[in-house]
Motif scaffolding. Sequence first.
Motif, PDB file in Angstrom:
ATOM      1  N   ARG A  78       1.328  -0.721   0.173  1.00 31.63           N
ATOM      2  CA  ARG A  78       0.067   0.249   0.161  1.00 31.63           C
ATOM      3  C   ARG A  78       0.691   1.316  -0.181  1.00 31.63           C
ATOM      4  N   PHE A  79       2.099   0.810   0.866  1.00 30.84           N
ATOM      5  CA  PHE A  79       2.376   2.228   0.426  1.00 30.84           C
ATOM      6  C   PHE A  79       3.894   2.195   0.503  1.00 30.84           C
ATOM      7  N   LEU A  80       4.719   1.735  -0.576  1.00 36.30           N
ATOM      8  CA  LEU A  80       6.147   1.885  -1.673  1.00 36.30           C
ATOM      9  C   LEU A  80       5.304   2.348  -2.223  1.00 36.30           C
ATOM     10  N   PRO A  81       4.292   2.328  -3.635  1.00 35.68           N
ATOM     11  CA  PRO A  81       3.640   2.677  -4.669  1.00 35.68           C
ATOM     12  C   PRO A  81       3.644   5.083  -4.082  1.00 35.68           C
ATOM     13  N   ARG A  82       3.098   5.079  -2.672  1.00 37.61           N
ATOM     14  CA  ARG A  82       3.075   6.250  -2.334  1.00 37.61           C
ATOM     15  C   ARG A  82       4.081   6.963  -2.734  1.00 37.61           C
ATOM     16  N   VAL A  83       4.814   6.407  -1.362  1.00 42.81           N
ATOM     17  CA  VAL A  83       6.344   6.532  -0.774  1.00 42.81           C
ATOM     18  C   VAL A  83       7.694   6.683  -2.808  1.00 42.81           C
ATOM     19  N   ARG A  84       7.061   6.387  -3.230  1.00 43.02           N
ATOM     20  CA  ARG A  84       7.729   6.953  -4.565  1.00 43.02           C
ATOM     21  C   ARG A  84       7.306   7.337  -5.729  1.00 43.02           C
ATOM     22  N   ALA A  85       6.026   8.365  -4.850  1.00 42.46           N
ATOM     23  CA  ALA A  85       5.503   9.056  -5.846  1.00 42.46           C
ATOM     24  C   ALA A  85       6.417  10.694  -5.409  1.00 42.46           C
ATOM     25  N   VAL A  86       6.071  10.630  -3.488  1.00 45.37           N
ATOM     26  CA  VAL A  86       6.730  11.483  -3.047  1.00 45.37           C
ATOM     27  C   VAL A  86       8.020  11.839  -3.120  1.00 45.37           C
ATOM     28  N   ALA A  87       8.777  10.567  -3.158  1.00 43.71           N
ATOM     29  CA  ALA A  87       9.627  10.494  -3.802  1.00 43.71           C
ATOM     30  C   ALA A  87      10.586  11.118  -5.313  1.00 43.71           C
ATOM     31  N   ASP A  88       9.605  11.027  -5.933  1.00 42.82           N
ATOM     32  CA  ASP A  88       9.249  11.334  -7.047  1.00 42.82           C
ATOM     33  C   ASP A  88       9.145  13.674  -7.126  1.00 42.82           C
ATOM     34  N   ALA A  89       8.859  13.512  -6.238  1.00 41.31           N
ATOM     35  CA  ALA A  89       7.947  15.217  -6.739  1.00 41.31           C
ATOM     36  C   ALA A  89       9.258  15.199  -5.545  1.00 41.31           C
ATOM     37  N   ALA A  90       9.978  14.688  -4.988  1.00 44.06           N
ATOM     38  CA  ALA A  90      11.232  15.793  -4.211  1.00 44.06           C
ATOM     39  C   ALA A  90      12.205  15.318  -5.211  1.00 44.06           C
ATOM     40  N   GLN A  91      12.484  14.871  -6.180  1.00 41.38           N
ATOM     41  CA  GLN A  91      13.296  14.826  -6.615  1.00 41.38           C
ATOM     42  C   GLN A  91      12.754  15.983  -8.015  1.00 41.38           C
ATOM     43  N   ARG A  92      12.085  16.079  -7.710  1.00 44.17           N
ATOM     44  CA  ARG A  92      11.285  16.850  -9.100  1.00 44.17           C
ATOM     45  C   ARG A  92      11.530  18.815  -8.430  1.00 44.17           C
ATOM     46  N   ALA A  93      11.567  18.450  -7.700  1.00 39.08           N
ATOM     47  CA  ALA A  93      11.850  20.257  -6.721  1.00 39.08           C
ATOM     48  C   ALA A  93      12.961  20.439  -6.262  1.00 39.08           C
ATOM     49  N   GLY A  94      14.028  19.668  -6.740  1.00 38.72           N
ATOM     50  CA  GLY A  94      15.229  19.598  -6.204  1.00 38.72           C
ATOM     51  C   GLY A  94      15.732  19.574  -5.331  1.00 38.72           C
ATOM     52  N   VAL A  95      15.101  18.552  -4.831  1.00 39.01           N
ATOM     53  CA  VAL A  95      15.596  18.373  -3.013  1.00 39.01           C
ATOM     54  C   VAL A  95      16.814  16.936  -3.893  1.00 39.01           C
ATOM     55  N   ASP A  96      17.509  17.238  -3.331  1.00 39.26           N
ATOM     56  CA  ASP A  96      18.839  15.849  -3.306  1.00 39.26           C
ATOM     57  C   ASP A  96      18.542  14.565  -2.377  1.00 39.26           C
ATOM     58  N   SER A  97      17.452  13.807  -3.574  1.00 35.80           N
ATOM     59  CA  SER A  97      17.096  12.528  -2.895  1.00 35.80           C
ATOM     60  C   SER A  97      17.234  11.239  -3.137  1.00 35.80           C
ATOM     61  N   ARG A  98      16.717  10.715  -2.132  1.00 39.82           N
ATOM     62  CA  ARG A  98      17.599   8.440  -2.665  1.00 39.82           C
ATOM     63  C   ARG A  98      16.627   7.689  -1.768  1.00 39.82           C
ATOM     64  N   LEU A  99      16.275   7.008  -2.791  1.00 38.14           N
ATOM     65  CA  LEU A  99      15.416   6.306  -2.507  1.00 38.14           C
ATOM     66  C   LEU A  99      15.710   4.539  -1.877  1.00 38.14           C
ATOM     67  N   PHE A 100      14.936   4.343  -0.783  1.00 41.51           N
ATOM     68  CA  PHE A 100      15.792   2.697  -0.443  1.00 41.51           C
ATOM     69  C   PHE A 100      14.373   1.703  -0.510  1.00 41.51           C
ATOM     70  N   GLU A 101      14.389   0.894  -0.653  1.00 41.17           N
ATOM     71  CA  GLU A 101      13.321  -0.260  -0.523  1.00 41.17           C
ATOM     72  C   GLU A 101      13.514  -1.260   0.657  1.00 41.17           C
ATOM     73  N   SER A 102      13.712  -1.896   1.628  1.00 42.24           N
ATOM     74  CA  SER A 102      13.923  -3.280   2.260  1.00 42.24           C
ATOM     75  C   SER A 102      13.571  -3.957   2.153  1.00 42.24           C
ATOM     76  N   SER A 103      14.574  -4.711   1.668  1.00 48.84           N
ATOM     77  CA  SER A 103      14.080  -6.220   1.218  1.00 48.84           C
ATOM     78  C   SER A 103      13.127  -6.890   1.775  1.00 48.84           C
ATOM     79  N   GLY A 104      12.250  -7.499   1.796  1.00 47.00           N
ATOM     80  CA  GLY A 104      11.423  -8.596   2.796  1.00 47.00           C
ATOM     81  C   GLY A 104      10.790  -8.235   3.985  1.00 47.00           C
ATOM     82  N   THR A 105      10.485  -6.869   4.022  1.00 50.37           N
ATOM     83  CA  THR A 105       9.655  -5.644   5.127  1.00 50.37           C
ATOM     84  C   THR A 105       8.639  -5.009   4.771  1.00 50.37           C
ATOM     85  N   ALA A 106       7.630  -5.028   6.050  1.00 50.46           N
ATOM     86  CA  ALA A 106       6.773  -4.371   4.857  1.00 50.46           C
ATOM     87  C   ALA A 106       6.220  -3.572   6.645  1.00 50.46           C
TER      88      ALA A 106
END
Length: 436
Positions: free
Chosen positions: A375-403
């Motif tokens: 449920r939250f994975l696509p939401r976090v990705r979307a906000v991370a993309d918005a931050a990148q577009r706004a000029g924020v130095d953004s990094r996205l990490f996905e934790s393997s096997g956790t929810a």
Amino acid sequence: MLSDINPLDLNLIDAPLLAALYGVTGLVLLLVLLGPTGVRRAVMTVIGAVVGAAAGWLLAWLVSDVWDPWGVSLSIGTRLWTEALGASVAIVLLNLRGQVRWRRVVAMCALPLCLLSAAAGINADVGQFPTLRVALGLASFPQLDQALATARSDTLAAGTTTSTGDGIVGTVTIPATVSGFAARPALVYLPPAATATNPPALPVVEMLSGQPGSPSDVFTAGGLARILDRYAQAHSGLAPIVVVPDQLGAPDNNPMCVDSKLGNAASYLTVDVPTWIRAHLHVVGQPLGWTIAGFSQGGTCSIQLGAAHPQLYGTILDIAGELVPSNGSEAHTVAAAFDGSAASYAAAAPSAILAAHAPYVDLAAIFVVGDSDLRFLPRVRAVADAAQRAGVDSRLFESSGTAHDWHTVDYAWTTALPIIAARTGLLAPHVVAMTR
């Protein structure tokens, strides 16, 4: 030695306790199944197990995807444990009749064991209660000034000027002088370097727990002190100071980190808390040394407030935050916190705040989400993309096997801490020199 451990402090998440519990439960179920049987009973047992598992699946689906009391989708592991519970209970109930007395006693004992095993499995999956002490609500923290006095006394007794042990965690009351927000006591982590008689100015992290919850969750369920201590031990006692204020007011409240009739949570976190930090803790003054972080609802707050106040925070750590602040349905959210204004609600979304303040000059954001948090994975990705577009130095990490759980928080802090340390200048030469 195991015999020296207080039973309240036994680990409820890792082996060997879980392995022993599962082994005993499996053995008891096997004894139930090995009783006198026939073709008819065997067929009914198989059918009952399937029906019980289906009932467990239905219950998990209703709780997670229909009633949705927490706004979080249950993980696959939790759903499987619910199905296993349904199947095992059905097996026991179908094999109670026609047994000799001792086998009926064994079968009756199997029921609580099955419930306990399922509860332990779900808890291990989520990571909410690492010990029985935490589960019973018996975990407590001393007042910060008392903990600090004890740490400094121990340091002097050891004949040194800098603590070589772990950091300390203590409670403080942060007054809501400007906001008037009805906050519960906060918790503060001081690394060993901060307990010295002449401590260096250290970076600070304002960390927010999820909802429902409390500041203590960050340390009891999240194990944050352990992560920070481990880092400090490898870096001459240096780690960020972490302040965990209360952004809720009560476990089930959700003022969504805005100023509204639900409470002036935003002003409390961005005015009252920073004012108290500067007055009581030896921290870096520049925004580059300040980080705002949070998990779940707290993660939403971190990106909302961090994006809106780049003059205060230089780094954001958003752990499984939401796409928009939410207090129930959208209609209820708009009515409860935005006086019925859809425009005000839209403006409070992290993506809208980021766009309104773009382009950013020197703001960094670290986004972390479990790859099983569907449920939250696509939401976090979307906000991370918005931050990148706004000029924020953004990094996205996905934790393997956790929810959407505390295992993701553990991964997030373990992964983000070196980044935060480098960005905030924690290991700068002048800071290291002051701790020697």
